[in-house]
Design an enzyme around this catalytic site. Structure first.
Site, PDB file in Angstrom:
ATOM      1  N   LEU A  31      84.561 -55.818 -44.938  1.00 52.47           N
ATOM      2  CA  LEU A  31      84.738 -54.361 -44.788  1.00 52.47           C
ATOM      3  C   LEU A  31      86.154 -54.019 -44.352  1.00 52.47           C
ATOM      4  O   LEU A  31      86.679 -52.957 -44.684  1.00 52.47           O
ATOM      5  CB  LEU A  31      83.734 -53.813 -43.777  1.00 52.47           C
ATOM      6  CG  LEU A  31      82.257 -53.841 -44.179  1.00 52.47           C
ATOM      7  CD1 LEU A  31      81.366 -53.527 -42.991  1.00 52.47           C
ATOM      8  CD2 LEU A  31      82.003 -52.833 -45.296  1.00 52.47           C
ATOM      9  N   GLY A  32      86.746 -54.898 -43.576  1.00 52.75           N
ATOM     10  CA  GLY A  32      88.114 -54.651 -43.123  1.00 52.75           C
ATOM     11  C   GLY A  32      88.601 -55.829 -42.322  1.00 52.75           C
ATOM     12  O   GLY A  32      87.812 -56.594 -41.781  1.00 52.75           O
ATOM     13  N   GLY A  34      92.131 -57.329 -39.768  1.00 58.03           N
ATOM     14  CA  GLY A  34      93.439 -57.159 -39.146  1.00 58.03           C
ATOM     15  C   GLY A  34      94.135 -58.497 -39.046  1.00 58.03           C
ATOM     16  O   GLY A  34      93.873 -59.386 -39.857  1.00 58.03           O
ATOM     17  N   GLU A  35      95.003 -58.635 -38.044  1.00 62.96           N
ATOM     18  CA  GLU A  35      95.775 -59.868 -37.944  1.00 62.96           C
ATOM     19  C   GLU A  35      94.859 -61.054 -37.582  1.00 62.96           C
ATOM     20  O   GLU A  35      94.992 -62.133 -38.136  1.00 62.96           O
ATOM     21  CB  GLU A  35      96.850 -59.669 -36.881  1.00 62.96           C
ATOM     22  CG  GLU A  35      98.008 -60.626 -37.010  1.00 62.96           C
ATOM     23  CD  GLU A  35      99.056 -60.340 -35.954  1.00 62.96           C
ATOM     24  OE1 GLU A  35      99.049 -59.244 -35.354  1.00 62.96           O
ATOM     25  OE2 GLU A  35      99.881 -61.244 -35.718  1.00 62.96           O
ATOM     26  N   ASP A 188      90.542 -47.545 -25.733  1.00 66.61           N
ATOM     27  CA  ASP A 188      91.080 -47.405 -27.089  1.00 66.61           C
ATOM     28  C   ASP A 188      90.264 -46.397 -27.894  1.00 66.61           C
ATOM     29  O   ASP A 188      89.911 -46.641 -29.046  1.00 66.61           O
ATOM     30  CB  ASP A 188      91.090 -48.770 -27.781  1.00 66.61           C
ATOM     31  CG  ASP A 188      91.981 -48.779 -29.014  1.00 66.61           C
ATOM     32  OD1 ASP A 188      92.693 -47.778 -29.247  1.00 66.61           O
ATOM     33  OD2 ASP A 188      91.956 -49.777 -29.749  1.00 66.61           O
ATOM     34  N   ARG A 192      89.703 -43.911 -35.340  1.00 70.19           N
ATOM     35  CA  ARG A 192      89.514 -45.169 -36.089  1.00 70.19           C
ATOM     36  C   ARG A 192      88.447 -46.047 -35.429  1.00 70.19           C
ATOM     37  O   ARG A 192      87.902 -46.943 -36.057  1.00 70.19           O
ATOM     38  CB  ARG A 192      90.833 -45.942 -36.212  1.00 70.19           C
ATOM     39  CG  ARG A 192      91.392 -46.388 -34.900  1.00 70.19           C
ATOM     40  CD  ARG A 192      92.740 -47.096 -34.959  1.00 70.19           C
ATOM     41  NE  ARG A 192      93.256 -47.188 -33.591  1.00 70.19           N
ATOM     42  CZ  ARG A 192      93.942 -46.252 -32.987  1.00 70.19           C
ATOM     43  NH1 ARG A 192      94.285 -45.178 -33.636  1.00 70.19           N
ATOM     44  NH2 ARG A 192      94.328 -46.386 -31.727  1.00 70.19           N
ATOM     45  N   ASN A 193      88.177 -45.798 -34.128  1.00 73.89           N
ATOM     46  CA  ASN A 193      87.206 -46.612 -33.396  1.00 73.89           C
ATOM     47  C   ASN A 193      85.880 -45.900 -33.148  1.00 73.89           C
ATOM     48  O   ASN A 193      85.108 -46.300 -32.281  1.00 73.89           O
ATOM     49  CB  ASN A 193      87.813 -47.084 -32.066  1.00 73.89           C
ATOM     50  CG  ASN A 193      88.889 -48.123 -32.309  1.00 73.89           C
ATOM     51  OD1 ASN A 193      88.847 -48.821 -33.324  1.00 73.89           O
ATOM     52  ND2 ASN A 193      89.851 -48.205 -31.426  1.00 73.89           N
ATOM     53  N   ASP A 206      84.296 -50.645 -30.894  1.00 76.29           N
ATOM     54  CA  ASP A 206      85.559 -51.318 -30.581  1.00 76.29           C
ATOM     55  C   ASP A 206      85.997 -51.196 -29.143  1.00 76.29           C
ATOM     56  O   ASP A 206      87.146 -50.872 -28.875  1.00 76.29           O
ATOM     57  CB  ASP A 206      86.677 -50.837 -31.514  1.00 76.29           C
ATOM     58  CG  ASP A 206      86.516 -51.440 -32.878  1.00 76.29           C
ATOM     59  OD1 ASP A 206      87.028 -52.543 -33.097  1.00 76.29           O
ATOM     60  OD2 ASP A 206      85.831 -50.817 -33.710  1.00 76.29           O
TER      61      ASP A 206
HETATM   62  O1  ACK Z   1      86.559 -46.921 -42.490  1.00 72.79           O
HETATM   63  P1  ACK Z   1      86.007 -48.239 -42.757  1.00 72.79           P
HETATM   64  O2  ACK Z   1      85.368 -48.557 -44.022  1.00 72.79           O
HETATM   65  O3  ACK Z   1      85.012 -48.557 -41.540  1.00 72.79           O
HETATM   66  O4  ACK Z   1      87.052 -49.399 -42.375  1.00 72.79           O
HETATM   67  C1  ACK Z   1      86.846 -49.995 -41.136  1.00 72.79           C
HETATM   68  C2  ACK Z   1      86.816 -51.506 -41.242  1.00 72.79           C
HETATM   69  O5  ACK Z   1      85.474 -51.943 -41.097  1.00 72.79           O
HETATM   70  C3  ACK Z   1      87.634 -52.174 -40.133  1.00 72.79           C
HETATM   71  O6  ACK Z   1      87.210 -51.741 -38.893  1.00 72.79           O
HETATM   72  C4  ACK Z   1      84.615 -50.841 -41.079  1.00 72.79           C
HETATM   73  N1  ACK Z   1      83.578 -51.086 -40.072  1.00 72.79           N
HETATM   74  C5  ACK Z   1      83.742 -51.595 -38.832  1.00 72.79           C
HETATM   75  N2  ACK Z   1      82.567 -51.677 -38.202  1.00 72.79           N
HETATM   76  C6  ACK Z   1      81.626 -51.208 -39.058  1.00 72.79           C
HETATM   77  C7  ACK Z   1      80.213 -51.017 -38.972  1.00 72.79           C
HETATM   78  N3  ACK Z   1      79.531 -51.348 -37.860  1.00 72.79           N
HETATM   79  N4  ACK Z   1      79.592 -50.480 -40.028  1.00 72.79           N
HETATM   80  C8  ACK Z   1      80.272 -50.156 -41.149  1.00 72.79           C
HETATM   81  N5  ACK Z   1      81.606 -50.300 -41.293  1.00 72.79           N
HETATM   82  C9  ACK Z   1      82.273 -50.826 -40.255  1.00 72.79           C
HETATM   83  C10 ACK Z   1      85.440 -49.627 -40.729  1.00 72.79           C
END
Ligand code: ACK
Length: 327
Positions: A31-32, A34-35, A188, A192-193, A206
């Site tokens: 889904l995503g 980082g470093e 934080d 975004r979180n 987060d």
């Molecule tokens: O906006 P997004 O698609 O939603 O991009 C970020 C990426 O992972 C990095 O944080 C997605 N993400 C994180 N946690 C979750 C979650 N519990 N359910 C669905 N997507 C998530 C987040």
């Protein structure tokens, strides 16, 4: 670099109450990342008392991660075990054994992803569907949804009315009131979180400093990790002091992100100058589509004196009153 992960892991005691069998977890996609961190989508069989497969998110580390990143992930694990609130992301389980295998935190899946991306996606939709720019956002009546956008599911899911913005602010305040009550400082809080689950339910996520999975310029690299300068209260920037009142400052910036549908705060301001600007009394100006009432609340979160900022409980009451007034 040498990475004594193994020694570290040996000291970690797995928690049988939360341990989930790896064999029942099927990883589907990334889904995503980082470093050092990565979030995956997966299917978990019979998790949390739900029979059959459930879509979940899995938080893990990349191969290059080291002890401090693992410590952050495990600290988030401990915090998530304690936190149970509808507006805080829920832990479903974890895979922490055997010691050589990657650690997985299994958390509930949020259909719409991060609030920041959601807000930004809603902008494109507005122009695609020729919905007027939200000039009335939070100052008068809801934005009218055009007939063609009503036809599409996507448009319905991504159309944001002023009331939705208030509802998001209200939900996040409720989640933060809960975290403040259990003495958990987020450190934080930012769009975004916050994740958006089915029914557009906001879920704070987060915490525990695992702030690595968002790859953009929101974090300034420092010796002690990445620092989200533009969301930080002056006392955090100057003295590394973090309290629920510094979370309230960040919430003020989050409000600004909500009203601007996910814009980047302090546009054009170099992060290195920000502290001095804030100390001199500089604050972001009122976005054009923002009501005076909402801007006043935003600015109250940015009081130089932490004790003068509202509490999350007080903020929650404000949103409730505004929602009752039918804004
Ligand atoms: O906006 P997004 O698609 O939603 O991009 C970020 C990426 O992972 C990095 O944080 C997605 N993400 C994180 N946690 C979750 C979650 N519990 N359910 C669905 N997507 C998530 C987040």
């Amino acid at each position: 670099k040498t990475c004594p992960l193994w020694n570290f892991r040996m000291k970690f005691q797995p928690d049988p109450k939360w341990e989930f069998p790896r064999s029942l977890l099927k990883i589907e996609q990334v889904l995503g990342e980082g470093e050092f961190g990565r979030v995956l989508r997966a299917k978990a069989m019979n998790i949390g008392g739900i029979p059959g497969p459930t879509t979940v998110a899995v938080k893990t580390l990349k191969e290059n991660a080291c002890t401090s990143e693992l410590a952050d992930l495990l600290s988030e694990y401990q915090l998530l075990k304690e936190a149970q609130h509808p507006n805080v992301i829920r832990l479903l389980g974890a895979c922490t054994t055997p010691p050589g295998a990657p650690v997985y935190l299994i958390i509930e899946f949020a259909e719409f992803g991060s609030l920041r991306n959601y807000l930004r996606r809603s902008r494109h939709l507005e122009s695609e569907n020729r919905i007027p720019a939200p000039t009335s956002l939070l100052s008068t009546s809801p934005i009218n949804v055009s007939e063609e956008s009503q036809c599409s599911d996507n448009a319905l899911n991504y159309t944001i009315t002023p009331r939705d913005i208030l509802s998001f602010a209200w939900q996040i305040s409720k989640g933060m009131t809960y975290l403040a009550d259990i003495k958990l400082v987020h450190r934080d809080l930012a769009a975004r979180n916050v994740l958006l689950a089915t029914g557009r339910v906001c879920k704070i996520s987060d915490f525990g400093l695992t702030r690595d999975v968002y790859e953009d310029d929101a974090y300034l690299k420092r010796s002690k990790g990445r620092v989200p300068v533009k969301w930080m209260a002056p006392e955090s920037l100057a003295d590394h002091v973090y309290t629920s009142k510094s979370d309230v400052w960040s919430f003020g910036v989050l409000l600004w992100e909500l009203v601007t549908l996910g814009a980047s705060p302090y546009p054009g301001v170099d992060v290195h100058n920000l502290y001095n600007l804030l100390k001199a009394g500089y604050r972001m100006e009122k976005p054009s589509n923002c009501s005076q009432q909402l801007y006043k609340l935003m600015v109250s979160c940015w009081h130089q004196e932490p004790g003068m900022r509202p509490s999350f409980k007080e903020l929650t009451s404000h949103w409730e009153r505004m929602l009752e007034d039918g804004v």
